[in-house]
Design a protein around this motif. Structure first.
Motif, PDB file in Angstrom:
ATOM      1  N   THR A  85     -10.891  -9.226   8.135  1.00 30.51           N
ATOM      2  CA  THR A  85      -9.636  -9.888   7.762  1.00 30.51           C
ATOM      3  C   THR A  85      -9.118  -9.343   6.428  1.00 30.51           C
ATOM      4  OG1 THR A  85     -10.181 -11.863   9.005  1.00 30.51           O
ATOM      5  CG2 THR A  85      -8.575 -12.139   7.260  1.00 30.51           C
ATOM      6  N   GLN A  86     -10.046  -8.916   5.565  1.00 27.63           N
ATOM      7  CA  GLN A  86      -9.622  -8.333   4.287  1.00 27.63           C
ATOM      8  C   GLN A  86      -8.856  -7.028   4.492  1.00 27.63           C
ATOM      9  OE1 GLN A  86      -9.615 -10.025   1.463  1.00 27.63           O
ATOM     10  NE2 GLN A  86     -10.350 -11.576   2.897  1.00 27.63           N
ATOM     11  N   PHE A  87      -9.173  -6.315   5.582  1.00 31.42           N
ATOM     12  CA  PHE A  87      -8.436  -5.074   5.849  1.00 31.42           C
ATOM     13  C   PHE A  87      -6.933  -5.347   5.846  1.00 31.42           C
ATOM     14  CE2 PHE A  87     -12.189  -3.483   8.701  1.00 31.42           C
ATOM     15  CZ  PHE A  87     -12.953  -3.242   7.569  1.00 31.42           C
ATOM     16  N   LEU A  88      -6.532  -6.451   6.500  1.00 35.13           N
ATOM     17  CA  LEU A  88      -5.093  -6.730   6.545  1.00 35.13           C
ATOM     18  C   LEU A  88      -4.612  -7.566   5.374  1.00 35.13           C
ATOM     19  CD1 LEU A  88      -3.710  -9.530   8.504  1.00 35.13           C
ATOM     20  CD2 LEU A  88      -5.928  -8.929   9.382  1.00 35.13           C
ATOM     21  N   MET A  89      -5.497  -8.409   4.834  1.00 33.84           N
ATOM     22  CA  MET A  89      -5.097  -9.258   3.709  1.00 33.84           C
ATOM     23  C   MET A  89      -4.781  -8.415   2.466  1.00 33.84           C
ATOM     24  SD  MET A  89      -7.079 -12.795   3.163  1.00 33.84           S
ATOM     25  CE  MET A  89      -6.611 -13.902   1.833  1.00 33.84           C
ATOM     26  N   VAL A  90      -5.584  -7.370   2.260  1.00 35.66           N
ATOM     27  CA  VAL A  90      -5.338  -6.462   1.132  1.00 35.66           C
ATOM     28  C   VAL A  90      -3.942  -5.866   1.270  1.00 35.66           C
ATOM     29  CG1 VAL A  90      -5.963  -4.169   0.247  1.00 35.66           C
ATOM     30  CG2 VAL A  90      -7.740  -5.898   0.581  1.00 35.66           C
ATOM     31  N   ALA A  91      -3.634  -5.370   2.465  1.00 35.44           N
ATOM     32  CA  ALA A  91      -2.331  -4.739   2.674  1.00 35.44           C
ATOM     33  C   ALA A  91      -1.193  -5.749   2.508  1.00 35.44           C
ATOM     34  CB  ALA A  91      -2.287  -4.090   4.054  1.00 35.44           C
ATOM     35  N   LEU A  92      -1.350  -6.928   3.085  1.00 42.50           N
ATOM     36  CA  LEU A  92      -0.302  -7.952   2.980  1.00 42.50           C
ATOM     37  C   LEU A  92       0.002  -8.316   1.528  1.00 42.50           C
ATOM     38  CD1 LEU A  92      -1.022 -10.657   5.703  1.00 42.50           C
ATOM     39  CD2 LEU A  92       1.201  -9.682   5.160  1.00 42.50           C
ATOM     40  N   ASN A  93      -1.043  -8.403   0.719  1.00 47.24           N
ATOM     41  CA  ASN A  93      -0.882  -8.862  -0.659  1.00 47.24           C
ATOM     42  C   ASN A  93      -0.507  -7.769  -1.648  1.00 47.24           C
ATOM     43  OD1 ASN A  93      -1.962 -11.906  -1.263  1.00 47.24           O
ATOM     44  ND2 ASN A  93      -2.892 -11.054   0.587  1.00 47.24           N
ATOM     45  N   LEU A  94      -0.807  -6.518  -1.306  1.00 43.01           N
ATOM     46  CA  LEU A  94      -0.630  -5.450  -2.301  1.00 43.01           C
ATOM     47  C   LEU A  94       0.286  -4.308  -1.864  1.00 43.01           C
ATOM     48  CD1 LEU A  94      -4.352  -4.987  -3.486  1.00 43.01           C
ATOM     49  CD2 LEU A  94      -2.633  -6.492  -4.477  1.00 43.01           C
ATOM     50  N   LEU A  95       0.522  -4.183  -0.578  1.00 46.79           N
ATOM     51  CA  LEU A  95       1.229  -2.992  -0.089  1.00 46.79           C
ATOM     52  C   LEU A  95       2.734  -3.236  -0.002  1.00 46.79           C
ATOM     53  CD1 LEU A  95       1.264  -0.155   1.042  1.00 46.79           C
ATOM     54  CD2 LEU A  95       0.348  -1.008   3.190  1.00 46.79           C
ATOM     55  N   GLU A  96       3.482  -2.561  -0.874  1.00 48.27           N
ATOM     56  CA  GLU A  96       4.939  -2.704  -0.854  1.00 48.27           C
ATOM     57  C   GLU A  96       5.570  -1.456  -0.237  1.00 48.27           C
ATOM     58  OE1 GLU A  96       6.589  -5.359  -1.681  1.00 48.27           O
ATOM     59  OE2 GLU A  96       8.654  -4.708  -1.963  1.00 48.27           O
ATOM     60  N   LYS A  97       5.137  -0.292  -0.693  1.00 51.29           N
ATOM     61  CA  LYS A  97       5.731   0.945  -0.176  1.00 51.29           C
ATOM     62  C   LYS A  97       4.697   1.839   0.471  1.00 51.29           C
ATOM     63  CE  LYS A  97       9.565   1.614  -3.456  1.00 51.29           C
ATOM     64  NZ  LYS A  97       8.991   1.207  -4.769  1.00 51.29           N
ATOM     65  N   ARG A  98       3.690   2.213  -0.314  1.00 48.16           N
ATOM     66  CA  ARG A  98       2.738   3.176   0.192  1.00 48.16           C
ATOM     67  C   ARG A  98       1.386   2.996  -0.501  1.00 48.16           C
ATOM     68  NH1 ARG A  98       3.389   9.749   0.916  1.00 48.16           N
ATOM     69  NH2 ARG A  98       3.124   9.575   3.151  1.00 48.16           N
ATOM     70  N   ALA A  99       0.323   3.163   0.254  1.00 52.67           N
ATOM     71  CA  ALA A  99      -1.018   3.047  -0.335  1.00 52.67           C
ATOM     72  C   ALA A  99      -1.859   4.246   0.073  1.00 52.67           C
ATOM     73  CB  ALA A  99      -1.686   1.757   0.118  1.00 52.67           C
ATOM     74  N   GLY A 100      -2.843   4.572  -0.746  1.00 54.00           N
ATOM     75  CA  GLY A 100      -3.748   5.680  -0.452  1.00 54.00           C
ATOM     76  C   GLY A 100      -5.097   5.155  -0.004  1.00 54.00           C
ATOM     77  N   TYR A 101      -5.654   5.771   1.029  1.00 54.94           N
ATOM     78  CA  TYR A 101      -6.963   5.351   1.549  1.00 54.94           C
ATOM     79  C   TYR A 101      -7.877   6.559   1.642  1.00 54.94           C
ATOM     80  CZ  TYR A 101      -5.703   0.569   2.913  1.00 54.94           C
ATOM     81  OH  TYR A 101      -5.353  -0.756   2.893  1.00 54.94           O
ATOM     82  N   LEU A 102      -9.133   6.339   1.311  1.00 58.13           N
ATOM     83  CA  LEU A 102     -10.158   7.358   1.511  1.00 58.13           C
ATOM     84  C   LEU A 102     -10.878   7.013   2.811  1.00 58.13           C
ATOM     85  CD1 LEU A 102     -11.672   9.811   0.320  1.00 58.13           C
ATOM     86  CD2 LEU A 102     -13.214   8.192  -0.812  1.00 58.13           C
ATOM     87  N   ASN A 103     -10.865   7.942   3.744  1.00 55.21           N
ATOM     88  CA  ASN A 103     -11.451   7.657   5.056  1.00 55.21           C
ATOM     89  C   ASN A 103     -12.871   8.218   5.139  1.00 55.21           C
ATOM     90  OD1 ASN A 103     -12.055   7.152   7.686  1.00 55.21           O
ATOM     91  ND2 ASN A 103     -10.208   8.082   8.548  1.00 55.21           N
TER      92      ASN A 103
END
Ligand SMILES: *Cc1c(COP(=O)(O)O)cnc(C)c1O
Length: 353
Positions: A77-95
């Motif tokens: 659930t944190q996978f989406l909660m992080v994005a909902l709370n912090l992602l406005e335009k673009r985010a960087g992820y290390l895969n």
């Protein structure tokens, strides 16, 4: 027969923690069970407050603008909660593995996500290095320990945007400067407690910067304002996690357990490297001290080895289906003795073969 629990998760917990937790099921507050009293009663509110304080104390983050929450829905659930709370335009992820990949997939639902680097083409057997993180991104997300592939980040990029880290499978296992992170999350069931709660440690000043409307349950601010009691918390999971954190504090904290974890990793990887029957999966410099992944060079020995493990009480070392082979998870509560038992069986196989 003594069983040695190498399960990747849910995983081994300290015996004394399980004992205390089971006592609380029977009698927590003058004859009432922990799971039948109000979560708003003083005895449970004290548990929640202690758990939140212990998390910050163990991580060395008290008085630094962080809040600890115990939420539900798992790390997933944190996978989406992080994005909902912090992602406005673009985010960087290390895969760096299957969990990073899932985090990326969820974040993409909300906005643009850029993979700064990936080791997917090598079946995630190493941690990418030397990548750049653009400084105009909303945040950078990484996974400190890749439970399935057995790799672990030894250092983290210096970024001047919020640094978010999924620490589900190595939280409280090693010393780090935790203040380099702005948001840390960890499902309890790997190194802290039973499934059912997720620790989220968040620097409050990174919140409130996105324009979207937020469902209450998904809003970190709501949970912070309500002291992690916006809705009924998973009382048993929080209580047991609190007991594990207390156990760790009494041992001497992360510093003390890190020494034990290092000893276990040395014994385990020495055997993997010296025994010609086995081969480590992860790149040596990126090896995880929590999850050691390895394969048998000669598949014909599998049946014998599996039978010997069973006889020796070794539990939970089958590798994840995407890697195959074996995975020995050596979380905080697994003893060095258990690792020695497994290593002995591996060397016995060598003398038999
Ligand atoms: C297990 C795990 C997850 C998933 O946790 P759930 O609580 O089952 O959602 C996420 N990330 C990592 C690194 C994990 O090991």
């Amino acid at each position: 027969m003594k069983r040695h629990n190498f399960s990747a998760g849910p995983c081994v917990l300290p015996k004394e923690v399980i004992l205390k937790a089971s006592e609380a099921l029977l009698d927590f507050d003058n004859g009432l069970s922990l799971i039948e009293i109000s979560h708003r009663s003083k005895p449970f509110v004290d548990v929640m407050e202690k758990a939140r304080a212990l998390a910050l104390e163990l991580l060395g983050l008290e008085g630094k603008g962080y809040k600890a929450l115990f939420l539900q829905g798992g790390a997933s659930t944190q996978f989406l909660m992080v994005a909902l709370n912090l992602l406005e335009k673009r985010a960087g992820y290390l895969n760096t593995g299957a969990w990073s990949d899932k985090a990326i997939k969820e974040a993409k639902i909300y906005d643009d996500v850029y993979e700064v680097a990936s080791s997917k083409n090598a079946n995630y057997n190493y941690i990418p290095k030397g990548y750049d993180v653009p400084s105009d991104y909303d945040y950078f997300h990484c996974t400190s320990n890749n439970t399935i592939f057995g790799t672990q980040m030894k250092s983290f990029p210096k970024v001047d945007i919020p640094l978010v880290c999924d620490m589900s499978s190595d939280i409280f296992s090693r010393t780090l400067d935790f203040s380099q992170f702005d948001l840390i999350y960890a499902g309890a069931q790997k190194n802290m407690g039973p499934a059912g709660t997720t620790l989220v440690v968040i620097k409050e000043d990174i919140l409130g910067k996105v324009s979207r409307k937020m469902p209450s349950m998904m809003d970190y601010k709501v949970h912070i304002d309500k002291g992690s009691m916006f809705n009924t918390p998973p009382v048993f999971a929080v209580y047991t996690s609190m007991l594990t954190m207390q156990w760790l504090k009494d041992l001497g904290g992360i510093k003390a357990i890190e020494k034990e974890n290092e000893k276990k990793a040395i014994v385990m990887y020495s055997e993997i490297d010296l025994n010609p029957l086995f081969k480590g999966f992860a790149a040596k410099e990126d090896r995880s001290k929590m999850n050691a992944t390895f394969t048998l060079e000669n598949e014909n020995l599998k049946e014998t080895f599996d039978a010997m493990c069973k006889e020796g009480g070794i539990n939970g070392i089958n590798g994840h289906r995407s890697v195959g082979g074996y995975r020995a998870s050596m979380y905080n509560a697994l003893s060095l003795d258990s690792v020695k038992v497994l290593v002995e069986i591996m060397s016995e196989l060598e003398s038999k073969a």
